[in-house]
Design an enzyme around this catalytic site. Structure first.
Site, PDB file in Angstrom:
ATOM      1  N   GLY A  13      33.884  38.084 -40.045  1.00 34.11           N
ATOM      2  CA  GLY A  13      34.922  37.095 -39.756  1.00 34.11           C
ATOM      3  C   GLY A  13      35.399  37.028 -38.320  1.00 34.11           C
ATOM      4  CG  ASN A  15      32.021  33.147 -34.789  1.00 31.29           C
ATOM      5  OD1 ASN A  15      32.129  32.596 -33.697  1.00 31.29           O
ATOM      6  ND2 ASN A  15      31.027  33.968 -35.087  1.00 31.29           N
ATOM      7  CG  MET A  90      25.474  35.973 -44.075  1.00 28.17           C
ATOM      8  SD  MET A  90      24.855  35.408 -42.457  1.00 28.17           S
ATOM      9  CE  MET A  90      23.360  36.384 -42.346  1.00 28.17           C
ATOM     10  CB  ILE A  92      20.015  28.149 -47.736  1.00 27.49           C
ATOM     11  CG1 ILE A  92      19.308  29.111 -46.773  1.00 27.49           C
ATOM     12  CG2 ILE A  92      19.504  26.728 -47.575  1.00 27.49           C
ATOM     13  CD1 ILE A  92      17.888  29.424 -47.142  1.00 27.49           C
ATOM     14  CG  ASN A 112      25.346  27.455 -39.145  1.00 25.61           C
ATOM     15  OD1 ASN A 112      26.161  28.319 -39.493  1.00 25.61           O
ATOM     16  ND2 ASN A 112      24.076  27.733 -38.927  1.00 25.61           N
ATOM     17  CG  HIS A 114      21.239  30.252 -35.544  1.00 22.26           C
ATOM     18  ND1 HIS A 114      21.043  30.897 -36.757  1.00 22.26           N
ATOM     19  CD2 HIS A 114      20.217  30.619 -34.749  1.00 22.26           C
ATOM     20  CE1 HIS A 114      19.938  31.611 -36.683  1.00 22.26           C
ATOM     21  NE2 HIS A 114      19.415  31.462 -35.481  1.00 22.26           N
TER      22      HIS A 114
HETATM   23  C1  GRF Z   1      27.575  35.304 -36.043  1.00 18.64           C
HETATM   24  O1  GRF Z   1      26.704  35.942 -35.140  1.00 18.64           O
HETATM   25  C2  GRF Z   1      27.140  33.886 -36.321  1.00 18.64           C
HETATM   26  O2  GRF Z   1      26.528  33.272 -35.240  1.00 18.64           O
HETATM   27  C3  GRF Z   1      26.143  34.070 -37.441  1.00 18.64           C
HETATM   28  O3  GRF Z   1      26.681  35.103 -38.236  1.00 18.64           O
HETATM   29  C4  GRF Z   1      27.523  35.936 -37.432  1.00 18.64           C
HETATM   30  C5  GRF Z   1      28.855  35.965 -38.103  1.00 18.64           C
HETATM   31  O4  GRF Z   1      29.743  36.859 -37.501  1.00 18.64           O
HETATM   32  N1  GRF Z   1      25.911  32.847 -38.148  1.00 18.64           N
HETATM   33  P1  GRF Z   1      31.288  36.846 -37.886  1.00 18.64           P
HETATM   34  O5  GRF Z   1      31.376  37.024 -39.410  1.00 18.64           O
HETATM   35  O6  GRF Z   1      31.869  35.541 -37.454  1.00 18.64           O
HETATM   36  O7  GRF Z   1      31.877  38.022 -37.166  1.00 18.64           O
END
Ligand code: GRF
Length: 210
Positions: A13, A15, A90, A92, A112, A114
């Site tokens: 979490g 982000n 995580m 699809i 999204n 990535h």
């Molecule tokens: C991040 O690196 C994002 O780009 C990828 O999964 C990771 C998630 O990290 N899709 P967080 O849960 O936001 O710490």
């Protein structure tokens, strides 16, 4: 008032936290209406709760993809969500889910982040794959989701260097700090100028087909 977001997560979490902090700081004109995790123990859910944001676990175990996604849709359908934001989700997303968020220009309002410069290194381990491939320039991509995996119109990309002395950890840390700045900034551009502002050609292509 800004845009209304549903954030979907599966894990740590960081982000989500960056997005929440941007809202709190007045740098992102949005409200997070709910956070949904397919993993009931995801630390991201706790981050949401600590910030008084509705946090819902919708476990996928034992359900088909359609059943699971329909449960998520049930949770968010009455919230007036403008955009679904995937932040380390995580799984699809199926076409069945996407069609609920189709814009009149034809794209899906599902975003999204990535951890690579797509189309390089799609999949679950963008940083690891780029690091072990030996790239000198890595990066982060924010894109609209479509029916393919880690694919869809690119909204923003930001490169970062891989230094000779990098460990996987230092490399990932650099990437994550890029993510944490880029995601709120892109969401703010969406809030103020809309999706087509990222790519006039994309807008024209879709407008012309209507
Ligand atoms: C991040 O690196 C994002 O780009 C990828 O999964 C990771 C998630 O990290 N899709 P967080 O849960 O936001 O710490």
């Amino acid at each position: 008032m800004g845009i209304k977001l549903a954030v979907m997560v599966s894990g740590r979490g960081s982000n989500l936290k960056a997005i929440i902090e941007a809202v709190k700081a007045g740098n992102l004109d949005a409200t997070i209406e709910c956070v949904i995790s397919n993993e009931p123990d995801a630390p991201a859910l706790e981050i949401a709760r600590q910030n008084k944001i509705t946090a819902v676990a919708v476990a996928h175990k034992g359900l088909s993809k359609i059943e699971h996604e329909n449960k998520i849709l049930d949770e968010i359908k009455d919230l007036g969500i403008d955009y679904v934001v995937l932040a380390g989700y995580m799984r699809i997303i199926s076409a069945n889910f996407l069609k609920h968020f189709q814009d009149k220009l034809g794209y899906y309002k599902v975003i999204n982040i990535h951890p690579s410069l797509l189309p390089a290194f799609p999949g679950r381990a963008g940083y690891e794959d780029a690091y072990y491939y030996g790239v000198k320039v890595a990066g982060v991509t924010i894109h609209l989701v479509d029916e393919e995996v880690d694919h869809g119109p690119i909204l923003a990309q930001q490169p970062f260097p891989r230094f000779p002395g990098d460990t996987l950890e230092s490399f990932k840390e650099r990437g994550l700090s890029v993510e944490h700045a880029l995601y709120p900034a892109v969401l703010q551009q969406i809030a103020t100028k809309g999706i087509p502002s990222f790519c006039p050609v994309y807008k024209r292509t879709h407008a012309e087909t209507k």
